[in-house]
Design a protein around this motif. Sequence first.
Motif, PDB file in Angstrom:
ATOM      1  N   ARG A   1       0.833  -1.200   0.000  1.00 14.44           N
ATOM      2  CA  ARG A   1       0.000   0.000   0.000  1.00 14.44           C
ATOM      3  C   ARG A   1       0.872   1.256   0.000  1.00 14.44           C
ATOM      4  NH1 ARG A   1      -3.517  -1.067   5.159  1.00 14.44           N
ATOM      5  NH2 ARG A   1      -1.659  -2.344   5.627  1.00 14.44           N
TER       6      ARG A   1
ATOM      7  N   HIS B   1      -2.426   5.548   2.276  1.00 13.54           N
ATOM      8  CA  HIS B   1      -2.122   4.585   3.340  1.00 13.54           C
ATOM      9  C   HIS B   1      -0.777   4.975   3.950  1.00 13.54           C
ATOM     10  CE1 HIS B   1      -5.373   2.099   1.745  1.00 13.54           C
ATOM     11  NE2 HIS B   1      -4.844   2.286   0.555  1.00 13.54           N
TER      12      HIS B   1
ATOM     13  N   ALA C   1       1.792   1.282   7.189  1.00 11.19           N
ATOM     14  CA  ALA C   1       1.051   0.359   6.326  1.00 11.19           C
ATOM     15  C   ALA C   1       1.984  -0.453   5.437  1.00 11.19           C
ATOM     16  CB  ALA C   1       0.052   1.134   5.469  1.00 11.19           C
TER      17      ALA C   1
END
Length: 326
Positions: free
Chosen positions: A117, A122, A126
């Motif tokens: 991501r 994000h 992440a």
Amino acid sequence: MMEPPYVVEDCRGILQLMSDGTVRRSAELPAVFLRNIPDGDLGVEWRDVTYDQEHDLNARLYKPRHLGAANTARLPVVAYFHGGGFCIGSGRWPCFHAWCLRLASELPAVVLSFDYRLAPEHRLPAAQEDGATAMSWLRSTAVSDPWLASAADFSRVFVAGDSAGGNIAHHVAASFGKTGLGPPVRLRGNVLLVPYMVGETRTRAELECLPDAFLTTKMSDMYIRLSLPDGATRDHPAINITGPEAPGLETVAMGPILVVSAEHDILRDRNAHYARRMKEEWGKEVELVEFAGAQHVFFVVDPWSERADELVRLVRKFVVDHMDTE
């Protein structure tokens, strides 16, 4: 009348953060990322899979067609994470695809190239979490995939990556250690190619950044603004991996680490500090190699250059030297 949204941050024309908080991504890549595959058969097969259905994350899997003189030997595995400042990039981009083809063909190895991501949609950590998910997929799915099992020796796994991907590779190795994934998977080593890391205090390399550098200090600051969680500083442990907020790694049993830096890279000093602290304070086996005259991700910018040739030989030696070490 309301003012129309305007561009607040522009990342190489690929990603734009707008004043209303929306994010625009372009499918058109700058020429620097469009590296064509040379003529001739590299002897590598590849295919795409989805390794995380929830987040629609893909991996591109590579294996050489010929596995050795007897065509029976199974090969080490390289789990690879691409760069891009945590904000851009994909293993499907031509430059990263070309580089992974080279690794698969010339080490030789089975290469698993993982997407993750991206920020700012994000924010960190992440990307590091997706690195852990990729390893869980490797353990649960890749080891039983007939297409991979015919070629891959999952007791000889090396976690690797360039720039932001090198950062992810570090976090994977630190999280799982040599044996944390459980049999039949074993992490034999870590290959960090100009790994991305920052900190609150500027280094000499950052202050002396060349204006035409592939990665400038100004650009790095933009990546950090886009990728760090709200309120975090550049000493956040996701990005300053040996900084004051990072956990100590004295008790983590990690495999040997190859750190590659570049003379004209703003990350040069931080890469050297990382190698030094990992070795001298945390007792890890670390090899640091600096490429004289080279820029950040020189091997991605031109995967077929003589410098890239040299790097492939270095990585191959590291893999061969450590794929059977305890």
